[in-house]
Design a protein around this motif. Structure first.
Motif, PDB file in Angstrom:
ATOM      1  N   LYS A  43       0.812  -1.216   0.000  1.00 17.31           N
ATOM      2  CA  LYS A  43       0.000   0.000   0.000  1.00 17.31           C
ATOM      3  C   LYS A  43       0.851   1.274   0.000  1.00 17.31           C
ATOM      4  N   THR A  55      -0.645   3.084  -6.579  1.00 20.87           N
ATOM      5  CA  THR A  55      -1.221   4.059  -5.642  1.00 20.87           C
ATOM      6  C   THR A  55      -2.466   4.699  -6.243  1.00 20.87           C
ATOM      7  N   GLN A  58      -5.283   2.154  -6.080  1.00 21.76           N
ATOM      8  CA  GLN A  58      -5.816   1.995  -4.724  1.00 21.76           C
ATOM      9  C   GLN A  58      -6.609   3.217  -4.275  1.00 21.76           C
ATOM     10  N   SER A  59      -6.061   4.410  -4.516  1.00 20.53           N
ATOM     11  CA  SER A  59      -6.752   5.613  -4.037  1.00 20.53           C
ATOM     12  C   SER A  59      -8.043   5.845  -4.817  1.00 20.53           C
ATOM     13  N   GLU A  62     -10.608   3.406  -3.398  1.00 22.34           N
ATOM     14  CA  GLU A  62     -11.035   3.817  -2.056  1.00 22.34           C
ATOM     15  C   GLU A  62     -12.001   5.000  -2.120  1.00 22.34           C
TER      16      GLU A  62
ATOM     17  N   GLN B  72      -1.714   7.365   6.439  1.00 25.02           N
ATOM     18  CA  GLN B  72      -2.538   6.156   6.309  1.00 25.02           C
ATOM     19  C   GLN B  72      -3.495   6.084   7.492  1.00 25.02           C
ATOM     20  N   GLN B  85      -7.135  -1.076   6.205  1.00 22.02           N
ATOM     21  CA  GLN B  85      -6.308   0.134   6.210  1.00 22.02           C
ATOM     22  C   GLN B  85      -6.392   0.794   4.842  1.00 22.02           C
ATOM     23  N   THR B  86      -6.223   2.103   4.821  1.00 22.40           N
ATOM     24  CA  THR B  86      -6.217   2.804   3.537  1.00 22.40           C
ATOM     25  C   THR B  86      -4.825   2.647   2.928  1.00 22.40           C
ATOM     26  N   SER B  87      -4.697   2.986   1.660  1.00 20.37           N
ATOM     27  CA  SER B  87      -3.357   3.034   1.078  1.00 20.37           C
ATOM     28  C   SER B  87      -2.640   4.248   1.668  1.00 20.37           C
ATOM     29  N   TRP B  88      -1.320   4.285   1.532  1.00 22.20           N
ATOM     30  CA  TRP B  88      -0.582   5.475   1.968  1.00 22.20           C
ATOM     31  C   TRP B  88      -0.925   6.594   0.993  1.00 22.20           C
ATOM     32  N   LYS B  89      -1.512   7.668   1.496  1.00 20.04           N
ATOM     33  CA  LYS B  89      -1.965   8.738   0.603  1.00 20.04           C
ATOM     34  C   LYS B  89      -0.978   9.901   0.650  1.00 20.04           C
ATOM     35  N   PRO B  90      -0.440  10.271  -0.512  1.00 14.45           N
ATOM     36  CA  PRO B  90       0.532  11.364  -0.520  1.00 14.45           C
ATOM     37  C   PRO B  90      -0.138  12.726  -0.509  1.00 14.45           C
TER      38      PRO B  90
END
Lengths: 205, 122
Positions: A43, A55, A58-59, A62, B72, B85-90
């Motif tokens: 992730k 990414t 996934q985003s 979501e 996250q 869990q969410t992905s790591w969001k930048p």
């Protein structure tokens, strides 16, 4: 005497297992751990190139799942509606596996327990061939009709790319909609926007 | 008599251990990986239908440095087990700027959350 012998045997076994594990390359349950291949966080935010990546996948899944679960057609439904995923069109210049986006959304929606899914149109051949093997089909009795979908989900992926000598800018727009197949009415629509900028001179990270 | 004493002692020790463990459990707190260059100004959660929704505000207290980082949200059930869990969001945050984020769990068994912020090495 017997106890002493047992004790020394146990000690020898324990010590030798320690020594053996010290000699083994990579340790128990690992092969080739000294190579350059490493497992990473699935992730993690990936910025290797500006192309549509994990990414973004996934985003997008979501954001659109959250939005769909908040829509009144899902959140306020008396019982979980039956949904069929239709194709999401890739209108960009690069190859994007749009099925990966919809599959991810489907997994999340199924885990929510708020939606039921019907077989994809792409997999209907498999379903039909299985139906041909059922007792009803082989004994030529009346077949159970396939269930109607309450809603279908479709969408588009678009991109705009611009570049000069110093900067490359990519904008992705993933839009999806929930449609009532009886009336053709669009009941919900949302989008996920992603901007990626690649600069030749490294600024920031 | 000795058995009762032992049972009582182990019960007391067990209760103390449980109390200690529950004291260690961190609820609804931000965790930082790397240097804490952005502040988690506030965060709160509320129920949106069957799902837990979290809002958080990050602030870059420095007025010159532009910070790029990821966050996250980990979703926990009533037993404190991480179920999603969410992905790591930048995100990029300029000096003195505040950024508001909203995330919603997509499972009805989520009752708690943990926000993790990770900053790259400079």
């Amino acid at each position: 005497m017997t106890t002493f012998r047992k004790l020394s045997l146990t000690t020898t076994l324990v010590l030798s297992s320690f020594l053996m594990s010290g000699c083994a390359t990579g340790g128990a349950g690992m092969v080739g751990s000294s190579s350059n291949v490493k497992y990473g966080d699935a992730k993690a935010a990936e910025t290797v190139t500006a192309d549509f990546g994990s990414t973004d996948l996934q985003s997008t899944a979501e954001t659109l799942t959250q939005s769909l679960l908040e829509s009144r057609y899902i959140a306020k439904a008396q019982k979980p509606p039956k949904v069929r995923l239709r194709a999401v069109n890739n209108l960009t210049y690069e190859h994007i596996d749009t099925k990966a986006i919809t599959d991810k959304i489907r997994i999340k929606l199924l885990k929510s327990g708020q939606v039921r899914f019907l077989a994809d149109t792409a997999n209907l051949n498999q379903v039909n061939s299985e139906r041909d093997l059922t007792t009803a089909a082989t004994t030529k009795t009346k077949m159970k009709a396939m269930t109607d979908s309450d809603y279908i989900i479709t969408g588009n992926v678009r991109s705009i790319k611009k570049a000069n000598d110093d900067v490359k800018d990519v904008y992705y727009n993933v839009s999806m909609e929930l449609v009532d197949p009886q009336s053709g009415e669009i009941l919900w629509a949302d989008e996920k926007e992603i901007r990626k900028v690649t600069a030749k001179s490294s600024v920031g990270w | 008599m000795s058995l009762t004493k032992n049972t009582l002692l182990s019960l007391t020790l067990g209760s103390l251990l449980l109390l200690g463990l529950s004291g260690c459990a961190r609820k609804n707190e931000g965790n930082f990986i790397g240097k804490e260059r952005v502040v988690l100004k506030e965060h709160k959660s509320f129920q949106e239908g069957k799902f837990l929704k979290v809002t958080a505000t990050f602030e870059n207290e420095d007025d010159t440095e532009v910070e790029g980082m990821v966050y996250q949200v980990q979703w926990l059930d009533s037993r404190g087990i991480m179920v999603d869990q969410t992905s790591w969001k930048p995100f990029t945050i300029i000096g003195k700027q505040q950024i508001h984020v909203v995330d919603m769990a997509s499972r009805p068994d989520v009752t708690n959350y943990r926000i993790i912020i990770s900053t790259p090495n400079k």
